[in-house]
Write an enzyme that holds these catalytic residues in place. Structure first.
Site, short mmCIF file in Angstrom:
data_model
loop_
_atom_site.label_atom_id
_atom_site.label_comp_id
_atom_site.label_asym_id
_atom_site.label_seq_id
_atom_site.Cartn_x
_atom_site.Cartn_y
_atom_site.Cartn_z
N ASP A 125 0.76 -1.10 0.08
CA ASP A 125 -0.29 -0.15 -0.28
C ASP A 125 0.76 1.20 0.00
O ASP A 125 1.75 1.19 0.68
CB ASP A 125 -0.58 -0.09 1.14
CG ASP A 125 -2.08 1.19 1.22
OD1 ASP A 125 -2.38 1.26 -0.36
OD2 ASP A 125 -2.82 1.63 1.75
N HIS A 132 -3.80 14.34 1.51
CA HIS A 132 -4.42 13.05 1.99
C HIS A 132 -3.07 12.75 2.67
O HIS A 132 -2.83 12.72 4.10
CB HIS A 132 -4.25 11.75 1.36
CG HIS A 132 -4.32 10.58 2.74
ND1 HIS A 132 -4.86 10.60 3.32
CD2 HIS A 132 -3.73 9.45 2.90
CE1 HIS A 132 -5.39 9.29 4.15
NE2 HIS A 132 -4.13 9.26 3.92
N GLU A 198 -10.31 3.84 3.05
CA GLU A 198 -9.21 4.88 2.88
C GLU A 198 -9.78 4.16 0.71
O GLU A 198 -9.77 3.30 0.51
CB GLU A 198 -7.54 4.24 2.76
CG GLU A 198 -7.45 4.87 4.31
CD GLU A 198 -6.01 5.03 4.43
OE1 GLU A 198 -5.43 3.81 3.75
OE2 GLU A 198 -5.53 5.85 5.16
N GLU A 200 -9.12 3.82 -2.52
CA GLU A 200 -8.16 3.98 -2.88
C GLU A 200 -8.25 2.58 -4.69
O GLU A 200 -9.42 2.40 -4.59
CB GLU A 200 -7.25 3.19 -2.17
CG GLU A 200 -7.11 3.09 -0.83
CD GLU A 200 -5.24 2.60 -0.61
OE1 GLU A 200 -4.72 2.57 -1.72
OE2 GLU A 200 -4.74 2.97 0.46
N ASP A 232 -8.96 0.41 1.77
CA ASP A 232 -8.01 0.01 3.28
C ASP A 232 -8.62 0.26 4.24
O ASP A 232 -7.69 0.84 4.82
CB ASP A 232 -6.95 0.99 1.71
CG ASP A 232 -5.68 0.25 3.04
OD1 ASP A 232 -5.50 -0.82 3.49
OD2 ASP A 232 -4.37 1.12 3.55
N ARG A 236 -8.09 4.02 13.24
CA ARG A 236 -6.83 5.24 13.41
C ARG A 236 -6.59 5.16 14.59
O ARG A 236 -5.30 6.09 14.63
CB ARG A 236 -7.99 5.96 13.41
CG ARG A 236 -8.34 6.93 11.92
CD ARG A 236 -7.22 6.98 10.89
NE ARG A 236 -7.87 6.25 9.56
CZ ARG A 236 -7.37 6.17 8.12
NH1 ARG A 236 -5.56 5.81 8.80
NH2 ARG A 236 -7.86 6.51 7.06
N GLN A 239 -3.82 2.92 14.70
CA GLN A 239 -2.69 3.22 14.13
C GLN A 239 -1.54 4.63 14.92
O GLN A 239 -0.89 4.36 14.49
CB GLN A 239 -3.22 3.90 12.66
CG GLN A 239 -2.25 4.30 11.52
CD GLN A 239 -3.10 4.91 10.48
OE1 GLN A 239 -4.13 5.11 10.33
NE2 GLN A 239 -2.31 5.00 9.67
N LYS A 252 -4.45 -1.88 9.82
CA LYS A 252 -4.50 -1.95 8.58
C LYS A 252 -4.63 -3.64 7.86
O LYS A 252 -4.89 -3.83 6.81
CB LYS A 252 -3.71 -1.09 7.35
CG LYS A 252 -3.98 0.51 7.55
CD LYS A 252 -2.86 1.39 6.97
CE LYS A 252 -2.94 2.64 7.16
NZ LYS A 252 -3.96 3.03 6.06
N THR A 256 -9.15 -5.58 3.90
CA THR A 256 -9.12 -4.71 2.26
C THR A 256 -9.53 -4.89 1.75
O THR A 256 -9.71 -6.63 1.37
CB THR A 256 -7.43 -5.04 2.04
OG1 THR A 256 -6.00 -4.35 2.47
CG2 THR A 256 -6.91 -3.47 0.60
N GLU A 362 -10.53 12.09 7.81
CA GLU A 362 -10.03 13.75 6.93
C GLU A 362 -11.38 14.48 6.83
O GLU A 362 -11.64 16.00 7.05
CB GLU A 362 -9.62 13.23 5.34
CG GLU A 362 -8.25 13.14 5.29
CD GLU A 362 -7.69 13.32 4.22
OE1 GLU A 362 -7.42 13.62 3.24
OE2 GLU A 362 -7.77 11.97 3.71
CA CA Z 1 -4.19 3.02 2.65
#
Ligand code: CA
Length: 416
Positions: A125, A132, A198, A200, A232, A236, A239, A252, A256, A362
């Site tokens: 990834d 971002h 996420e 992507e 993904d 948080r 993380q 993570k 996925t 975000e």
């Molecule tokens: Ca990612």
């Protein structure tokens, strides 16, 4: 390029994701024991295993479509990929003499179950969106340290987990992990309270490169078989506590999700787009020989359990700074072997506008600016029962090259 008309009438509808211009590759079944390769056309899937068994397609001495993955087709190489597409376009175009022979091998999409379209060899990834990276860096480290200095010189990435890459529609359980808010003295083990998505795009590598081999960006681009939507999923709070110094790990690793159809690089070629010029010139081995991105509209939809889906973010793949070919070339700079079936996540795709951000972290600014859904409820992060769906398409003149959907619903955590 205009719409290429097909004798499959639904493929000619302007709003259809799968016109003849697209021909994305998937794995489907009508009986769970018999998953096989197919290509989407309109509201149908063409059973390529049956077409091959009837002797209408022969890419290799051995059957390559009566398998629950596209890896054997990837192994035939880019010339065979191009030959397959040319043949499919010829057989499915309007007034093709092959219509009568092929029509019995069409199965309505509404009657099939879709599976992972390829065996995911490994998952890497990346972190290629400047907006971002700046937003997350600002929240995690402060505005003055937002963009790490290496970010301007190479596509930053980490090795993720192929073992938990799942097909759209798979339910995802809220993970537990170590959480330590800044004000706490010690971590606790608990369900994540900051479950996130996420947005992507995933690039599917179709050609292997041996250990000890470097790749130019042009060589890397020719190795990409196609693209899927990729969510993904991220925790948080887990993380924030675990990520220094070696990067994300359990935050993570739990899931996925990818969309079922591989949209080929050839189908996306008319929609090429260039990244903005870099702030500082890239070293020669990462310089783009031409436009490496595509103009693909991307959306995130959220639906509370039992409720209607609504768009919570909208952005574009061309917002990225690094393309998949630069990421693949960078991946092999040390001599790292790459394999057909490797999946490269683009990194979360965020634009400049507040509603063009590809994660809830975000969109709600780490939960401080909650979203209000149409049912009146607020969201800081993803709640149990929520369904999150990614969609994407490139818009042509009177047609679109679509990806379908990448969806997943969150199940409650197990007891910590
Ligand atoms: Ca990612």
């Amino acid at each position: 390029m205009p719409l290429m008309r097909s004798w499959v009438a639904s493929a000619n509808d302007a709003g259809c994701d799968f016109p003849l211009n697209n021909l994305p590759y998937g794995v489907f079944s009508t009986d769970p024991q018999d998953a096989r390769c197919g290509v989407a056309i309109g509201d149908q899937v063409l059973d390529l295993a049956a077409v091959e068994a009837a002797g209408l397609i022969a890419l290799s001495d051995a059957p390559v479509f009566d398998l629950p993955y596209w890896n054997d087709v990837m192994d035939l190489g880019p010339e065979a990929w191009a030959a397959l597409r040319a043949l499919l376009k010829d057989m499915l175009k309007e007034a093709s003499p092959d219509q009568a022979q092929l029509a019995p091998f069409l199965v309505p999409l509404s009657e099939v179950r879709l599976h992972l379209p390829f065996v995911v060899s490994e998952f890497t990834d990346f972190y290629a969106s400047r907006h971002h990276a700046t937003n997350v860096g600002t929240m995690f480290r402060g505005a003055e340290n937002a963009l790490p200095p290496n970010w301007l010189h190479m596509p930053i990435g980490y090795n993720g987990r192929a073992s938990t890459v799942v097909i759209s529609g798979t339910q995802v359980r809220r993970p537990c992990g170590q959480i330590k808010p800044p004000e706490a003295d010690a971590p606790r083990f608990a369900p994540t309270e900051k479950l996130d998505i996420e947005l992507e795009l995933g690039a599917v590598v179709g050609v292997s490169s041996p250990m000890g081999t470097r790749l130019s960006v042009a060589e890397a681009e020719a190795m990409i078989f196609g693209y899927v939507l990729l969510n993904d999923w991220s925790a948080r709070d887990i993380q924030a506590w675990e990520y220094q110094p070696l990067g994300p790990f359990q935050a993570k690793a739990f899931a996925t999700s990818i969309s079922p159809w591989i949209v080929t690089a050839e189908a996306l070629a008319p929609f090429r787009a260039a990244a903005p010029d870099p702030d500082v010139p890239l070293l020669p081995h990462l310089q783009a020989p031409g436009p490496l991105l595509y103009d693909i509209d991307l959306s995130v939809l959220m639906a509370p359990e039992g409720g209607a889906a609504e768009v919570i973010a909208r952005t574009n793949y061309a917002e990225l700074t690094y393309g998949a070919a630069q990421q693949l070339a960078h991946h092999a700079t040390s001599g790292c072997a790459m394999n057909a079936g490797d999946l490269l996540g683009s990194g979360t795709i965020s634009g400049a506008a507040p509603d063009a951000r590809g994660s809830l972290l975000e969109l709600t600014w780490n939960g401080t600016e909650p979203l209000t859904l149409k049912d009146g409820t607020e969201r800081r992060f993803v709640e149990d029962g929520d369904m999150l769906t990614l969609t994407g398409h490139a818009a042509g003149d009177g047609y679109r090259v679509g990806f379908g959907a990448c969806a997943g619903q969150i199940l409650p955590a197990l007891e910590p």
